[in-house]
Write a protein that holds these residues in place. Structure first.
Motif, PDB file in Angstrom:
ATOM      1  N   GLY A 196     -27.858   1.192  -8.496  1.00  0.00           N
ATOM      2  CA  GLY A 196     -27.136   1.628  -9.352  1.00  0.00           C
ATOM      3  C   GLY A 196     -27.259   3.408 -10.006  1.00  0.00           C
ATOM      4  O   GLY A 196     -26.924   3.692 -10.863  1.00  0.00           O
ATOM      5  N   VAL A 197     -28.561   3.517  -9.531  1.00  0.00           N
ATOM      6  CA  VAL A 197     -29.161   4.591 -10.367  1.00  0.00           C
ATOM      7  C   VAL A 197     -29.157   5.951  -8.970  1.00  0.00           C
ATOM      8  O   VAL A 197     -29.614   5.042  -7.734  1.00  0.00           O
ATOM      9  N   THR A 198     -30.008   7.163  -9.404  1.00  0.00           N
ATOM     10  CA  THR A 198     -30.122   7.940  -8.386  1.00  0.00           C
ATOM     11  C   THR A 198     -31.973   7.380  -7.603  1.00  0.00           C
ATOM     12  O   THR A 198     -32.736   6.853  -8.944  1.00  0.00           O
ATOM     13  N   VAL A 238     -30.491  -1.912 -16.842  1.00  0.00           N
ATOM     14  CA  VAL A 238     -31.189  -1.308 -15.926  1.00  0.00           C
ATOM     15  C   VAL A 238     -32.598  -2.096 -15.672  1.00  0.00           C
ATOM     16  O   VAL A 238     -32.534  -2.556 -14.641  1.00  0.00           O
ATOM     17  N   GLU A 241     -25.435  12.661  -6.866  1.00  0.00           N
ATOM     18  CA  GLU A 241     -24.667  11.489  -7.865  1.00  0.00           C
ATOM     19  C   GLU A 241     -26.491  11.629  -8.959  1.00  0.00           C
ATOM     20  O   GLU A 241     -27.055  12.081  -9.313  1.00  0.00           O
ATOM     21  N   THR A 242     -25.407  11.288 -10.586  1.00  0.00           N
ATOM     22  CA  THR A 242     -26.522  11.514 -11.061  1.00  0.00           C
ATOM     23  C   THR A 242     -26.159  10.226 -11.757  1.00  0.00           C
ATOM     24  O   THR A 242     -25.258   9.042 -11.927  1.00  0.00           O
ATOM     25  N   ASP A 243     -26.896   9.712 -13.121  1.00  0.00           N
ATOM     26  CA  ASP A 243     -27.409   8.765 -13.423  1.00  0.00           C
ATOM     27  C   ASP A 243     -26.985   8.552 -15.079  1.00  0.00           C
ATOM     28  O   ASP A 243     -26.856   9.573 -15.398  1.00  0.00           O
ATOM     29  N   THR A 289     -34.585   9.051 -10.641  1.00  0.00           N
ATOM     30  CA  THR A 289     -34.916   7.768 -11.458  1.00  0.00           C
ATOM     31  C   THR A 289     -35.481   6.023 -10.862  1.00  0.00           C
ATOM     32  O   THR A 289     -36.825   6.106 -11.979  1.00  0.00           O
TER      33      THR A 289
END
Lengths: 78, 147
Positions: free
Chosen positions: A31-33, A51, B77-79, A36
């Motif tokens: 659920g991160v980019t 995370v 999308e960003t997080d 990342t």
């Protein structure tokens, strides 16, 4: 250049061990980019504990199999 | 060289740097051209400043839409990392904004011409926006140091 974080990781190796999982697929599961995941793999970003656990779960391993941190003893020796 | 995949927020930060430099340069050019024939505090600046701010906002909205459309669904999308980088960049640049506000306060207490008060605040906006965008880019490219 000084690394922004001293946290080490084996994400790249574990991705391949988990059936050639791509960075995008891992990012989707966590659920991160994708950026990342790349930053974490390159040691440019230290993820939150939440995370970090999610990454370990997504790879199907324990947290300490993914992430490491040099002990104080190692730091004074080096 | 290590791979670097530019995300939506980093692209917007780059656009911010370019737009800020361009709009501030145009404003400064207009102001200095007018000041060539008029004493500085009497130089008309309000219209140029409002146009400069208005056009910069419009351009950034258009650029954001173009970047969003060309980047695709996943790219937009960003997080939590994006939020942390934004917060750190805002924290870093806040000092310049406060310095500009304090200078404007002192100018007001000294009863200087509104020209100087308005322009020192505008200068603060510009430098703070630049520092924020540059800090963001640096954090995206070089990494986010732990607190």
């Amino acid at each position: 250049m000084v690394k922004p974080t001293r946290v080490t990781n084996r994400i790249r190796a574990l991705r391949f061990a988990a059936g050639e999982l791509t960075q995008a697929e891992l990012a989707e599961r966590v659920g991160v980019t994708r950026q990342t995941i790349i930053a974490i793999e390159q040691g440019k970003y230290s993820p939150s504990l939440e995370v970090a656990f999610q990454i370990a779960h997504a790879l199907g391993v324990r947290l300490d199999e993914v992430f490491g941190y040099p002990s104080t003893e190692n730091r004074t020796e080096s | 060289m290590a791979e670097h995949d530019m995300g939506y927020e980093e692209k917007i930060a780059w656009a911010g740097v370019i737009v800020s430099i361009v709009h501030f340069t145009i404003y400064l050019s207009v102001l200095l051209t007018r000041a060539a024939t008029t004493p500085m505090p009497e130089t008309p600046y309000v219209d140029a400043m409002l146009w400069s701010i208005g056009v910069a906002i419009m351009v950034m909205i258009v650029v954001s839409i173009i970047v969003a459309v060309t980047t695709g669904k996943h790219g937009r999308e960003t997080d939590i990392r994006d939020k942390q980088i934004t917060a750190r960049a805002e924290f870093t640049s806040r000092g310049l904004l406060i310095a500009a506000a304090l200078t404007a306060l002192i100018f007001a207490m000294l009863e200087l011409d509104p020209f100087w008060i308005a322009n020192v605040i505008y200068l603060g906006f510009f430098f703070s926006a630049m520092l924020e965008a540059i800090t963001k880019i640096a954090l995206y490219r070089r990494g986010m140091p732990a607190w």
